[in-house]
Every structure is written in C-alpha cells, then in structure tokens.
Design a protein around this motif. Structure first.
Motif, short mmCIF file in Angstrom:
data_model
loop_
_atom_site.label_atom_id
_atom_site.label_comp_id
_atom_site.label_asym_id
_atom_site.label_seq_id
_atom_site.Cartn_x
_atom_site.Cartn_y
_atom_site.Cartn_z
N HIS A 39 46.42 52.84 32.63
CA HIS A 39 46.15 51.49 33.12
C HIS A 39 45.82 51.52 34.60
O HIS A 39 45.94 52.56 35.25
N HIS A 41 47.09 50.28 37.45
CA HIS A 41 47.98 50.31 38.62
C HIS A 41 47.77 51.60 39.41
O HIS A 41 47.53 52.66 38.84
N HIS A 44 49.04 55.15 38.64
CA HIS A 44 48.53 55.79 37.43
C HIS A 44 47.04 56.09 37.54
O HIS A 44 46.58 57.11 37.04
N HIS A 98 51.35 45.91 28.94
CA HIS A 98 51.81 45.95 30.34
C HIS A 98 50.93 45.08 31.24
O HIS A 98 51.44 44.16 31.89
N ASP A 119 53.13 52.63 31.42
CA ASP A 119 54.08 51.54 31.61
C ASP A 119 53.91 50.57 30.44
O ASP A 119 52.79 50.37 29.96
N HIS A 286 57.62 45.35 32.79
CA HIS A 286 58.19 46.58 32.22
C HIS A 286 59.25 46.22 31.18
O HIS A 286 59.88 45.16 31.27
N GLU A 339 56.82 48.53 40.21
CA GLU A 339 57.91 49.45 39.94
C GLU A 339 58.77 49.78 41.13
O GLU A 339 59.95 50.06 40.98
ZN LIG Z 1 51.99 49.81 35.83
#
Ligand SMILES: [Zn+2]
Ligand SMILES: [Zn+2]
Length: 363
Positions: A39, A41, A44, A98, A119, A286, A339
């Motif tokens: 994804h 973010h 990642h 997510h 996630d 999450h 996170e």
């Molecule tokens: Zn994420």
C-alpha cells in the motif's frame, strides 16, 4: 514430497522480505530491482524501485506522492483477485482493508502458501474494500496495536463525539489531526454518513490525496482549502490537518480551536494530554488486539510471522493457542503515518511502556 516450508523461499534480509525464486521483495526498505508493494504509506512504498507491482490504486497513490519516476521505472498493476506468475511463484493481491488500494500479498510456491498482510484492519471503512481472510501455511502479520490494552471502539461513536462537541461549541473551529493517506478520507466519509453535509476544510497537505480518492470513486462531498479561508468562515467548521500541523503556528491561526486527533494512539490518554489534544478520537486503520487474534484464527495458519509492532505480546498469545509465532523485526516499517506513536513533547517513547489506557470514556 511435502511442500517446502515458506522459510526456505521467503527470507528476512536487511532490505526486507525477499522471495528468492521470484526474485522480488515485498515492501522493501530501500530501492530494489523488483518490488511488490502492499500500500501507499511511506514506510511500505519507498521511491526508487525498478519494477513495481501493486494494485492500480496503490500505483496511483505512489505516483501522486512521489515523482512519476520515483514511483518505479516500470509499473505493473494487479487488481484484487488477479494472479501472476514470477519465477514459478504465483502472486495474488487481496484486500487488506487498511487504506484505498491496500493489499495482502498472497504467495504460492510448490504447494506452499504465505500471505503477507501489510497493514490491515477489520473495522468497516467506507473508503476501501474490506479485508479478506486467506487460508495459508504462514500468515505474516503486522502488530502495530498488538497489546491487549488496544481496543478500538466503533469509529461511528468517535465521530459522534466530534459532532457533539460541535453542537456544544458552535463558535469554535474543530481542528482534527489525521494522516493524509487514508485516515483523512475515512474521517470525511464517516462525517458524511453521520449527516454532516457542510463543507469540510482541509489543510493543503491533504488536498492531493483527497482529489485522488475522488478520482478513484470515493465521493467526499464539498471540500475547501483551510489555508485561504478566513477565520470567520472557520467558526464552527471542521478543519482536517496533518498531526504535525497541530503543533505549529498554523493551528494557532484558527479561532479558539478545539484540537482533536484521530488515531489508535488516542486510546492512551496521557499521549493525548501530552500533545495538547482536547478531543481524542480513537479511530485507527490498524487491527486492534482482538482483531489481530480473530484474524489469526480465521486464516488458520499453523505459523505466524510478525513484521513490526508489538510482536512480543502477540507471539506469546499465539503460543497459548498452539501457533508458532516468530518476530521478524523488519527494519523501517511502522516508522510513520498512523503507526508511529506520536512523540510526546517530553520525548516519551514506547520503550517506556504505552502508559495508562484511557479509562472512563470522558467527552
Ligand atoms: Zn499503512
Ligand atoms: Zn505500515
């Protein structure tokens, strides 16, 4: 011959999770030749890869957040449910629930199946497809909120708190800290579902991804830039801004603001307090503790690897269920977006414990 154990073909390296027969990494922490990205973010989806495989939505998000070149020299879209074979490894993507486009990576090699969750969450999210459990031999999970203290209430109730505060303080600007990818758009949709049909004002840092979500079919209603609006217009309005903007001069320009924040970390009251958050909203993208365990039950894997987060408690809980747990300690994941626990002004860190949980849900 029994299928090979995933440990033999899926390895933890300093760059990230590497699939040797397929010659690719999943969510690598630095530029590689071939990457599968779960994804958009930033922890990642890093810039500078050669070939990138991801859902069409994730590719669009990466292109919007990075330069076109940074989002991968060559990009291949794989929609949910489609499959592809690379070096004899079958790759499929399934919804992770997510953020828009987020995917679990389903890998199969010689009869052995591993699922990399990326996630994920199990709560309803009107901005993305819901998580689909996939039976597997090894489930590779995150554990951002992997402690029993983390239980995320229904987000609709948290949004109702925000609307009650607006009714109570109709002259005050309600500024809500929320991350630009996912949380911001989810909050807007939840507000629309709760009947808030007035314009919602967004910080400049939220605009690009809101526009992209709209283009990808997630209707957000009328959005206005918060920067050009005058203070009078923002009275009684909802302003969404990145969490970092709550701390700087930007937020102080608003009229007598009620400062709110939408994050799973708001469950820890002292964190909200130390950040000057008057109205903590426990809304997380999450899985919470119960949903982590429920998901592990549903996928039925005899072995679970934990990529990042609070792996110790989760591995311990799995041992009690006869599941072999393994902490991977992948470097670079969980460093930003939703996170990272918000750093307290005094520099508090998770290493000192998560602090007291919020008790007695106050307003
Ligand atoms: Zn994420
Ligand atoms: Zn992450």
């Amino acid at each position: 011959m029994p299928p090979p154990h995933p440990e033999t073909w899926l390895r933890v390296t300093p760059t990230g999770l590497h699939c040797a027969p397929g010659g690719f990494y999943v969510d690598p922490g630095r530029p590689v030749d071939r990457a599968v990205i779960t994804h958009g973010h930033a922890d990642h989806a890093r810039p500078g890869h050669g070939a990138v495989l991801a859902t069409p939505e994730t590719l669009a998000i990466m292109a919007a957040r990075m330069s076109e070149a940074g989002a991968g020299r060559s990009r291949q879209a794989l929609a949910y449910g489609e499959a592809l074979s690379v070096g004899g490894v079958r790759i499929g993507l399934r919804p992770a629930g997510h953020v828009l486009g987020s995917a679990q990576v389903v890998l199969e090699w010689q009869g052995s199946r591993a699922v990399v969750s990326g996630d994920y969450k199990r709560q309803r999210d009107p901005t993305c497809a819901p998580f689909e459990p996939v039976a597997c031999d090894v489930f590779i999970t995150e554990a951002t909120f992997g402690l029993p203290v983390f239980r995320h209430p229904p987000p609709e109730g948290e949004v109702a708190k925000l609307l009650r505060s607006l009714a109570l303080f109709p002259e005050r600007t309600h500024v809500v800290g929320c991350y630009a990818l996912g949380k911001c758009q989810r909050l807007i949709r939840l507000l629309r579902e709760a009947g808030w049909d007035r314009p919602i004002h967004i910080h400049g840092a939220q605009a690009t991804l809101c526009a992209l979500y709209e283009r990808l079919g997630v209707a957000l209603g009328e959005l206005r830039p918060a920067t050009v609006a005058n203070r009078a217009e923002l009275r009684g309005a909802i302003v969404l801004a990145p969490p970092s903007a709550l701390q700087d001069r930007w937020a102080r320009r608003l009229a007598d603001p009620v400062v709110a924040s939408a994050s799973g970390w708001m469950r820890v009251r002292q964190r909200a307090k130390s950040r000057g958050i008057e109205l903590p909203l426990v809304i997380s993208d999450h899985a919470d503790w119960d949903d982590l365990l429920r998901t592990i039950d549903e996928v039925g894997a005899p072995e679970v690897w934990v990529t990042h987060g609070r792996d110790d408690a989760l591995v311990h809980a799995m041992a009690g269920r006869g599941i072999r747990g393994r902490a991977l300690h992948l470097v670079g994941l969980g460093e930003d977006e939703d996170e990272a626990p918000p750093a307290a002004a005094g520099g508090g860190s998770l290493a000192h414990g998560v602090g007291e949980p919020a008790v007695g849900e106050g307003e």
